[in-house]
Design a protein around this motif. Sequence first.
Motif, PDB file in Angstrom:
ATOM      1  N   ARG A  36       0.830  -1.204   0.000  1.00 50.65           N
ATOM      2  CA  ARG A  36       0.000   0.000   0.000  1.00 50.65           C
ATOM      3  C   ARG A  36       0.866   1.257   0.000  1.00 50.65           C
ATOM      4  NH1 ARG A  36      -2.947   0.772   5.240  1.00 50.65           N
ATOM      5  NH2 ARG A  36      -3.295  -1.433   4.944  1.00 50.65           N
ATOM      6  N   ASN A  37       0.533   2.185  -0.897  1.00 52.24           N
ATOM      7  CA  ASN A  37       1.152   3.520  -0.957  1.00 52.24           C
ATOM      8  C   ASN A  37       2.661   3.499  -1.119  1.00 52.24           C
ATOM      9  OD1 ASN A  37      -1.336   4.891  -0.684  1.00 52.24           O
ATOM     10  ND2 ASN A  37      -1.274   4.587   1.533  1.00 52.24           N
ATOM     11  N   ILE A  38       3.167   2.580  -1.925  1.00 52.63           N
ATOM     12  CA  ILE A  38       4.605   2.526  -2.196  1.00 52.63           C
ATOM     13  C   ILE A  38       4.819   2.709  -3.693  1.00 52.63           C
ATOM     14  CG2 ILE A  38       6.677   1.091  -2.178  1.00 52.63           C
ATOM     15  CD1 ILE A  38       5.665  -0.185   0.374  1.00 52.63           C
ATOM     16  N   ALA A  39       5.630   3.697  -4.023  1.00 54.10           N
ATOM     17  CA  ALA A  39       5.961   3.961  -5.416  1.00 54.10           C
ATOM     18  C   ALA A  39       7.443   3.702  -5.625  1.00 54.10           C
ATOM     19  CB  ALA A  39       5.629   5.413  -5.767  1.00 54.10           C
ATOM     20  N   GLY A  40       7.801   3.255  -6.797  1.00 51.68           N
ATOM     21  CA  GLY A  40       9.198   3.009  -7.118  1.00 51.68           C
ATOM     22  C   GLY A  40       9.624   1.591  -6.812  1.00 51.68           C
ATOM     23  N   CYS A  72      14.552   1.427   1.324  1.00 49.85           N
ATOM     24  CA  CYS A  72      14.543   2.603   2.204  1.00 49.85           C
ATOM     25  C   CYS A  72      13.997   3.826   1.494  1.00 49.85           C
ATOM     26  CB  CYS A  72      15.933   2.869   2.762  1.00 49.85           C
ATOM     27  SG  CYS A  72      16.397   1.709   4.064  1.00 49.85           S
ATOM     28  N   LYS A  73      14.364   3.999   0.246  1.00 54.28           N
ATOM     29  CA  LYS A  73      13.864   5.151  -0.513  1.00 54.28           C
ATOM     30  C   LYS A  73      12.343   5.078  -0.653  1.00 54.28           C
ATOM     31  CE  LYS A  73      14.502   7.721  -4.769  1.00 54.28           C
ATOM     32  NZ  LYS A  73      15.198   7.802  -6.046  1.00 54.28           N
ATOM     33  N   ALA A  74      11.821   3.906  -0.988  1.00 53.15           N
ATOM     34  CA  ALA A  74      10.377   3.731  -1.161  1.00 53.15           C
ATOM     35  C   ALA A  74       9.605   3.927   0.141  1.00 53.15           C
ATOM     36  CB  ALA A  74      10.079   2.348  -1.743  1.00 53.15           C
ATOM     37  N   MET A  75      10.219   3.540   1.259  1.00 54.96           N
ATOM     38  CA  MET A  75       9.558   3.665   2.570  1.00 54.96           C
ATOM     39  C   MET A  75       9.854   4.999   3.259  1.00 54.96           C
ATOM     40  SD  MET A  75       7.679   0.973   3.104  1.00 54.96           S
ATOM     41  CE  MET A  75       7.342   0.954   4.862  1.00 54.96           C
TER      42      MET A  75
END
Length: 183
Positions: free
Chosen positions: A106-110, A119-122
């Motif tokens: 849910r709500n993760i892009a990339g 880590c970047k996505a979160m």
Amino acid sequence: MKKLPRRFYDRDTTQVAQDLLGKLLVRRSDGLTRVGRIVEVEAYLGPHDLAAHTSKGLTARTRAMFGPPGHAYVYLIYGMHHCMNVVTEADGTGAAVLLRAIEPVRNIAGKTSGPGLLCKAMGVTMQEYGHDLCSRDFYIAEDPAAAPPAIVARPRVGVDYAGEWAAKPLRFYIEGNRYISKK
């Protein structure tokens, strides 16, 4: 979602690593809840493990890794990518599990296949260094719908400098998951 209790992390690191597979990494920030299923991890067993950051002893960088279980050990690699570990075992042990990949829920892009991309996505940065993973805004939870995963064990990635420790099968991932970082 039922948050994992502190006692989950206060166990053998290799077991915690395998038990993290299929769990949900949850991050609430800026009015958004991001959720990713943990699909790949690596265990780092403490100062005797030559691939672990703690093999060099207690430093300002590794202090969180020596801290109590259930906290985040975040570090910067190559001066540009954040990586996140989950501290395990008793306070002072210096063991942790690196989160290598998540499957977006849910709500993760990339991209999320690899510790830096995860880590970047979160939205994980050095601000999460030492963060208590039993908190309300950043934690790991059970997935009530998840079946026990089929687990593959392989050598860790990128630790050739660690001699015999490089070949130990301490990287675990969910068999067949398309989000793992490396086959």
